[in-house]
Write a protein that holds these residues in place. Structure first.
Motif, short mmCIF file in Angstrom:
data_model
loop_
_atom_site.label_atom_id
_atom_site.label_comp_id
_atom_site.label_asym_id
_atom_site.label_seq_id
_atom_site.Cartn_x
_atom_site.Cartn_y
_atom_site.Cartn_z
N THR A 138 0.85 -1.18 0.00
CA THR A 138 0.00 0.00 0.00
C THR A 138 0.89 1.24 0.00
O THR A 138 1.74 1.39 0.88
CB THR A 138 -0.92 0.01 1.23
OG1 THR A 138 -1.78 -1.13 1.16
CG2 THR A 138 -1.74 1.27 1.31
N ARG A 139 0.67 2.14 -1.00
CA ARG A 139 1.52 3.33 -1.11
C ARG A 139 0.72 4.64 -1.14
O ARG A 139 1.31 5.71 -1.19
CB ARG A 139 2.41 3.23 -2.36
CG ARG A 139 3.31 2.00 -2.44
CD ARG A 139 4.24 1.85 -1.24
NE ARG A 139 4.99 3.07 -0.95
CZ ARG A 139 6.11 3.44 -1.57
NH1 ARG A 139 6.60 2.69 -2.55
NH2 ARG A 139 6.74 4.55 -1.24
N ALA A 140 -0.61 4.56 -1.12
CA ALA A 140 -1.47 5.73 -0.94
C ALA A 140 -1.20 6.84 -1.96
O ALA A 140 -1.07 8.00 -1.59
CB ALA A 140 -1.33 6.27 0.49
N ARG A 141 -1.17 6.50 -3.25
CA ARG A 141 -0.94 7.50 -4.29
C ARG A 141 -2.12 7.66 -5.25
O ARG A 141 -1.99 8.34 -6.26
CB ARG A 141 0.30 7.12 -5.11
CG ARG A 141 1.58 7.86 -4.74
CD ARG A 141 2.16 7.51 -3.43
NE ARG A 141 3.45 8.16 -3.20
CZ ARG A 141 4.25 7.86 -2.20
NH1 ARG A 141 3.92 6.92 -1.34
NH2 ARG A 141 5.40 8.51 -2.04
N ALA A 142 -3.26 7.07 -4.95
CA ALA A 142 -4.39 7.19 -5.86
C ALA A 142 -4.89 8.63 -5.91
O ALA A 142 -4.78 9.39 -4.94
CB ALA A 142 -5.52 6.26 -5.44
N TYR A 185 3.56 6.57 2.66
CA TYR A 185 2.14 6.87 2.44
C TYR A 185 1.89 8.34 2.09
O TYR A 185 0.78 8.83 2.23
CB TYR A 185 1.32 6.50 3.69
CG TYR A 185 1.55 5.09 4.15
CD1 TYR A 185 1.35 4.02 3.30
CD2 TYR A 185 1.99 4.83 5.45
CE1 TYR A 185 1.56 2.72 3.71
CE2 TYR A 185 2.21 3.52 5.87
CZ TYR A 185 2.00 2.48 5.01
OH TYR A 185 2.21 1.19 5.42
N THR A 186 2.91 9.05 1.63
CA THR A 186 2.70 10.41 1.17
C THR A 186 2.09 10.38 -0.23
O THR A 186 1.92 9.31 -0.82
CB THR A 186 4.03 11.18 1.16
OG1 THR A 186 4.99 10.44 0.39
CG2 THR A 186 4.57 11.35 2.57
N ALA A 227 5.75 12.09 -5.71
CA ALA A 227 6.70 11.22 -6.39
C ALA A 227 7.87 10.82 -5.49
O ALA A 227 8.47 9.76 -5.66
CB ALA A 227 7.23 11.92 -7.64
N GLU A 228 8.17 11.68 -4.50
CA GLU A 228 9.32 11.40 -3.64
C GLU A 228 9.11 10.09 -2.88
O GLU A 228 8.07 9.85 -2.28
CB GLU A 228 9.53 12.54 -2.64
CG GLU A 228 10.73 12.34 -1.74
CD GLU A 228 10.90 13.44 -0.70
OE1 GLU A 228 11.86 13.37 0.08
OE2 GLU A 228 10.05 14.36 -0.67
N GLY A 229 10.12 9.24 -2.91
CA GLY A 229 10.02 7.96 -2.23
C GLY A 229 9.13 6.96 -2.92
O GLY A 229 8.85 5.89 -2.36
N TYR A 230 8.72 7.28 -4.15
CA TYR A 230 7.83 6.39 -4.89
C TYR A 230 8.44 6.00 -6.22
O TYR A 230 8.69 4.81 -6.47
CB TYR A 230 6.47 7.08 -5.08
CG TYR A 230 5.39 6.19 -5.66
CD1 TYR A 230 5.01 5.02 -5.01
CD2 TYR A 230 4.71 6.55 -6.82
CE1 TYR A 230 4.00 4.22 -5.52
CE2 TYR A 230 3.69 5.76 -7.33
CZ TYR A 230 3.34 4.60 -6.69
OH TYR A 230 2.35 3.79 -7.20
N VAL A 231 8.71 6.97 -7.07
CA VAL A 231 9.25 6.67 -8.40
C VAL A 231 10.66 7.23 -8.60
O VAL A 231 11.18 7.20 -9.71
CB VAL A 231 8.33 7.21 -9.51
CG1 VAL A 231 7.01 6.45 -9.52
CG2 VAL A 231 8.09 8.70 -9.35
#
Length: 399
Positions: free
Chosen positions: A58-62, A379-380, A383-387
């Motif tokens: 779960t990354r909470a980016r929707a 869970y921010t 893009a930081e920490g995601y892609v």
């Protein structure tokens, strides 16, 4: 007269020495690529080029009220397409399933179209991806449901915390699901699986871990029903089995995985005692009679920091399930190779390692060091920490 010597006759009469045996070639040095994790595998009708599976995260980016996956989702999963199999973050099967902020769904046409962009990218890069189907049940909160109470197997507060748009909030006492509610929920799972196929996924995985809807039905402390969906072990398992049948119906062959967590031990309702494990012994044995491509098993948390995964916990269920098994929780390159090499698992899934290491398969293959992720960005909503985690840099390992 000069006489000559008949050398031909003399040579023929002399024994010829046997030729020296050819030298035995030295064994080839072991290759870094000769790892169980890097061998192909077949999970039901899913053919994997390697056994390094990306666990659901779960990354909470929707985006927005429609809870749509975005271009960042396509980039995120595309960066990790070298995994033998990607299992997406848990995804809502309906609006009534929602229990965590900014998690995407698969119940609307807009969501199906947005997921199609994700699967197209992953497939163009040679990957395989299945969609995990999620329902939080009583672990949701009225803030997710327009002020309405969440529903669960019985009117018992699970005493969990739900991540709402304004932060974590304690759960409330839910309303007990009627048999009509249960039938509607099963139908929602089936529709979500059909939507996943239309969105281009290679299969689906049933989310049945943690403190959420399906484990609530499996748990006698939370499921106090006296009807056919409670009362005894068989009744408590009925919802899961009917969901499996419903989500398998839209697919050809075996393309449905099931994720379980027998060792989940949290709060005052979930305890990994022997009675719970015995319940799961029977459940796992019965899964073999269902159209299941694989069992994805979350093991117990390591006993202490730095401890490795408990192989015995996985071996217990390996003996009871006659299909492919994916092991999860606490594995690294060495332990992942070992659990497959021992025949206890067919593949291993990695969660946090895939967050900071989009090229995890390459790093395993070349013996590269793994990067660490930043939990503050899990869970921010940016893009930081995601892609923005890079692939490992080139270096000449032969020098």
């Amino acid at each position: 007269m000069t006489t000559t010597t008949d050398t031909t006759t003399r040579t023929a009469a002399t024994p010829t020495p046997a030729p020296a045996p050819a030298p035995t070639p030295a064994p080839a040095p072991p290759s870094a690529l000769d790892q169980p994790l890097l061998r192909p595998a077949r999970l039901g009708d899913l053919q994997l080029p390697n056994r390094v599976v990306m666990a659901p995260l779960t990354r909470a980016r929707a985006a927005g009220a429609g809870l749509l996956p975005t271009g960042m989702h396509a980039a995120y999963y595309g960066q990790r397409a070298s995994a033998g199999l990607i299992i997406t973050e848990g995804t809502w099967v309906s609006e009534r399933a929602i229990g965590f902020a900014r998690v995407p769904g698969v119940y609307s046409e807009e969501q199906v179209a947005a997921w199609r962009r994700v699967t197209d990218v992953v497939h163009a890069l040679g990957g395989r991806i299945v969609l995990q189907l999620w329902h939080t049940g009583a672990a949701s909160h009225p803030d997710h449901l327009g002020g309405e109470l969440p529903a669960g197997p019985s009117a018992v507060n699970p005493h969990e915390r739900s991540y709402t748009p304004s932060g974590f909030k304690a759960t409330v006492t839910p309303r007990e699901m009627t048999t009509a509610d249960i039938g509607a929920t099963i139908a929602e799972y089936g529709a979500a699986a059909a939507n996943a196929r239309r969105a281009g996924f290679d299969g689906v995985e049933v989310h049945a871990i943690g403190p959420f809807l399906i484990p609530q039905f499996l748990n006698p402390r939370l499921n106090r029903r006296s009807d056919g969906y409670g009362a005894d072990r068989a009744g408590r398992r009925r919802l899961l089995f009917e969901i499996i049948d419903a989500v398998a119906a839209p697919w050809d062959g075996r393309r449905v995985g099931v994720r379980l967590s027998p060792h989940w031990d949290a709060g005052d309702h979930f305890t990994a005692d022997e009675a719970t494990l015995a319940d799961y012994d029977e459940l796992v044995a019965e899964l073999g009679a269902r159209p299941v491509a694989y069992l994805h098993l979350r093991g117990p948390a390591p006993a202490a920091p730095g401890d490795g995964p408990c192989f015995d916990a996985f071996a217990r269920y390996r003996r009871r399930f006659n299909g492919p098994l994916i092991a999860n929780l606490g594995f690294g390159r060495e332990s992942g190779n070992a659990v497959i090499g021992a025949g206890i698992a067919d593949a291993v899934s990695f969660g946090t390692h895939f967050i900071a290491n989009p090229d995890l398969v390459t790093r395993f293959a070349l013996g590269r060091e793994l990067a660490a992720g930043d939990p503050g960005t899990y869970y921010t909503d940016g893009a930081e920490g995601y892609v923005d985690y890079p692939a490992s840099a080139w270096r000449d390992d032969a020098r």
